[in-house]
Design a protein around this motif. Structure first.
Motif, mmCIF file in Angstrom:
data_model
loop_
_atom_site.group_PDB
_atom_site.id
_atom_site.type_symbol
_atom_site.label_atom_id
_atom_site.label_comp_id
_atom_site.label_asym_id
_atom_site.label_seq_id
_atom_site.Cartn_x
_atom_site.Cartn_y
_atom_site.Cartn_z
ATOM 1 N N GLY A 242 40.604 -16.759 71.046
ATOM 2 C CA GLY A 242 40.118 -17.389 72.117
ATOM 3 C C GLY A 242 39.930 -17.612 73.405
ATOM 4 N N ILE A 243 41.596 -17.520 73.678
ATOM 5 C CA ILE A 243 41.852 -18.025 74.929
ATOM 6 C C ILE A 243 41.520 -16.519 76.100
ATOM 7 N N ARG A 244 41.710 -15.780 75.348
ATOM 8 C CA ARG A 244 41.836 -14.457 76.795
ATOM 9 C C ARG A 244 40.333 -14.477 77.265
ATOM 10 N N ARG A 245 39.155 -14.001 76.181
ATOM 11 C CA ARG A 245 38.011 -14.848 76.425
ATOM 12 C C ARG A 245 37.583 -15.385 77.548
ATOM 13 N N LEU A 246 37.824 -16.637 76.609
ATOM 14 C CA LEU A 246 37.147 -17.770 77.908
ATOM 15 C C LEU A 246 37.839 -17.964 79.517
ATOM 16 N N ALA A 247 39.723 -16.926 79.479
ATOM 17 C CA ALA A 247 39.485 -17.131 80.682
ATOM 18 C C ALA A 247 38.961 -16.559 81.457
ATOM 19 N N LEU A 248 38.318 -15.373 81.202
ATOM 20 C CA LEU A 248 37.597 -13.879 81.149
ATOM 21 C C LEU A 248 35.909 -14.923 81.960
ATOM 22 N N LEU A 249 35.685 -16.009 80.904
ATOM 23 C CA LEU A 249 33.948 -16.122 81.232
ATOM 24 C C LEU A 249 33.650 -16.900 81.526
ATOM 25 N N ILE A 250 35.066 -17.773 82.271
ATOM 26 C CA ILE A 250 35.006 -19.653 82.830
ATOM 27 C C ILE A 250 36.154 -19.236 84.130
ATOM 28 N N GLY A 251 36.794 -18.754 83.876
ATOM 29 C CA GLY A 251 37.888 -18.572 85.195
ATOM 30 C C GLY A 251 38.912 -19.393 84.234
ATOM 31 N N PRO A 252 40.536 -18.873 84.821
ATOM 32 C CA PRO A 252 42.149 -18.878 84.370
ATOM 33 C C PRO A 252 42.360 -20.711 84.542
ATOM 34 N N GLY A 253 41.741 -21.344 85.444
ATOM 35 C CA GLY A 253 41.644 -22.920 85.369
ATOM 36 C C GLY A 253 41.007 -23.527 84.578
ATOM 37 N N PRO A 254 39.604 -23.594 84.586
ATOM 38 C CA PRO A 254 38.795 -24.144 83.359
ATOM 39 C C PRO A 254 39.237 -24.213 82.260
ATOM 40 N N ALA A 255 39.653 -23.128 81.618
ATOM 41 C CA ALA A 255 40.053 -22.347 80.693
ATOM 42 C C ALA A 255 41.476 -23.494 80.076
ATOM 43 N N LYS A 256 42.149 -23.208 81.038
ATOM 44 C CA LYS A 256 43.435 -23.919 80.764
ATOM 45 C C LYS A 256 43.096 -25.770 80.453
ATOM 46 N N ASP A 257 42.437 -25.973 81.382
ATOM 47 C CA ASP A 257 42.015 -27.345 81.213
ATOM 48 C C ASP A 257 41.333 -27.442 79.140
ATOM 49 N N LEU A 258 40.914 -26.890 79.240
ATOM 50 C CA LEU A 258 40.113 -26.961 77.705
ATOM 51 C C LEU A 258 41.146 -26.534 76.497
ATOM 52 N N VAL A 259 41.583 -25.512 77.005
ATOM 53 C CA VAL A 259 43.095 -25.434 75.836
ATOM 54 C C VAL A 259 43.625 -26.137 75.793
ATOM 55 N N TYR A 260 44.640 -26.887 76.643
ATOM 56 C CA TYR A 260 46.192 -27.474 76.989
ATOM 57 C C TYR A 260 44.684 -29.166 76.497
ATOM 58 N N SER A 261 43.944 -30.202 76.892
ATOM 59 C CA SER A 261 43.538 -30.734 76.893
ATOM 60 C C SER A 261 43.190 -31.444 75.180
ATOM 61 N N GLY A 262 41.955 -29.495 74.712
ATOM 62 C CA GLY A 262 41.749 -29.771 73.825
ATOM 63 C C GLY A 262 40.487 -31.006 73.541
ATOM 64 N N ARG A 263 40.097 -31.527 74.732
ATOM 65 C CA ARG A 263 38.795 -31.893 74.717
ATOM 66 C C ARG A 263 37.141 -31.508 74.304
ATOM 67 N N PHE A 264 36.661 -32.586 73.999
ATOM 68 C CA PHE A 264 34.971 -31.941 73.803
ATOM 69 C C PHE A 264 34.186 -31.350 74.783
ATOM 70 N N VAL A 265 33.299 -30.325 75.368
ATOM 71 C CA VAL A 265 32.479 -30.502 76.362
ATOM 72 C C VAL A 265 31.245 -31.138 75.690
ATOM 73 N N GLU A 266 30.150 -31.687 76.279
ATOM 74 C CA GLU A 266 28.653 -31.238 76.185
ATOM 75 C C GLU A 266 28.222 -30.210 77.156
ATOM 76 N N PRO A 267 27.095 -30.718 76.894
ATOM 77 C CA PRO A 267 26.359 -29.522 76.868
ATOM 78 C C PRO A 267 25.633 -29.167 78.463
ATOM 79 N N ASP A 268 26.137 -30.217 79.174
ATOM 80 C CA ASP A 268 25.721 -29.867 80.601
ATOM 81 C C ASP A 268 26.704 -29.315 81.293
ATOM 82 N N GLU A 269 27.777 -29.857 81.302
ATOM 83 C CA GLU A 269 29.323 -29.464 81.866
ATOM 84 C C GLU A 269 29.732 -27.922 81.000
ATOM 85 N N ALA A 270 29.197 -28.183 80.106
ATOM 86 C CA ALA A 270 28.847 -26.084 78.982
ATOM 87 C C ALA A 270 28.546 -25.762 80.125
ATOM 88 N N ARG A 271 27.221 -25.772 80.434
ATOM 89 C CA ARG A 271 26.411 -25.121 81.277
ATOM 90 C C ARG A 271 26.617 -24.360 82.573
#
Length: 263
Positions: free
Chosen positions: A151-180
């Motif tokens: 999922g890393i490459r696809r996530l980076a293309l979808l939301i950008g490398p900065g936000p993607a790195k935040d999600l992958v490096y932290s492993g944190r959960f994302v709430e619906p509003d932020e996901a949107r």
């Protein structure tokens, strides 16, 4: 016979071109949390392969159930692997997790409850993601000393490398509003409406130009080679019946009036 995946296919017609095509539904069925193991993702990929060549299928919905889409990877299975075993199976697992992206039909993930780890990686391969407003999303593999396999490459293309790195490096959960806001999902609806909303979106394509939709999807999937792929796909469409029907109908009656046959 699949143990953890069910596939609801359109009822075959005597001549599929005589009727509007239908929506196929892939269901992840490994209760209670729909954890992904090697067998499940293999079964899912095999079901997707059977859909890919079925002319009666216009679009595909991937769903778990009303409680949970998938709470992620089966860590108990992964804990038994050594490095050599992991290396031997990594390629197959990666391809299986990307099975939705390889389908020529439009795909939508209908997401309830939890969509974590490999479950989110699967959903990232869909063309659209619809979630309930109580869903938790994330890629928590880093907390187990691992990384997302597919999922890393696809996530980076979808939301950008900065936000993607935040999600992958932290492993944190994302709430619906932020996901949107991030663009991780496309639509947020009440939990009880997730499946219906996904089915409604998929049904838009039951009378659409199948060859052109598949061509457009192929260009999107080509990534940096999309310009070259677009030339090939565009040119090839001139050999399709739907191109003839579509152009004639558009010129005579305007857009939206064509009766496409899916060829």
């Amino acid at each position: 016979m699949a143990e953890f995946v069910t596939l609801e296919l359109p009822t075959p017609q005597a001549d599929p071109s005589d009727a509007a095509r239908r929506v196929a539904v892939l269901r992840i069925a490994r209760p209670p949390m729909n954890l992904l193991n090697a067998q499940l993702v293999r079964e899912l990929a095999e079901a997707a392969d059977s859909i890919a060549t079925d002319p009666t299928v216009a679009a595909v919905v991937l769903y778990g159930d009303e409680r949970v889409f998938s709470a992620g990877d089966d860590l108990a299975e992964l804990a038994e692997l050594g490095a050599d075993q992991a290396r031997a199976m990594a390629g197959d697992l990666q391809r299986h997790l990307g099975c939705l992206a390889r389908l020529p039909q439009p795909t939508v993930a209908a997401i309830s409850g939890y969509c974590l780890g490999g479950g989110l990686e699967l959903a990232l391969g869909a063309d659209r993601r619809i979630i309930g407003d109580n869903v938790k999303l994330g890629l928590p593999q880093i907390k187990a000393g691992l990384i997302p396999l597919a999922g890393i490459r696809r996530l980076a293309l979808l939301i950008g490398p900065g936000p993607a790195k935040d999600l992958v490096y932290s492993g944190r959960f994302v709430e619906p509003d932020e996901a949107r806001v991030l663009g991780l999902v496309d639509e947020v609806v009440p939990p009880d409406d997730v499946y219906t909303a996904a089915l409604t979106w998929a049904q838009r394509f039951t009378d659409g130009p199948a060859r052109a939709l598949a061509a457009a999807k192929a260009v999107f999937e080509a990534g940096p080679h999309g310009l070259d792929r677009a030339q090939t796909e565009w040119s090839d469409l001139f050999a399709s019946e739907d191109r003839v029907i579509g152009l004639r109908s558009y010129l005579a009656d305007g857009p939206g009036s064509a009766a496409f046959v899916g060829r």
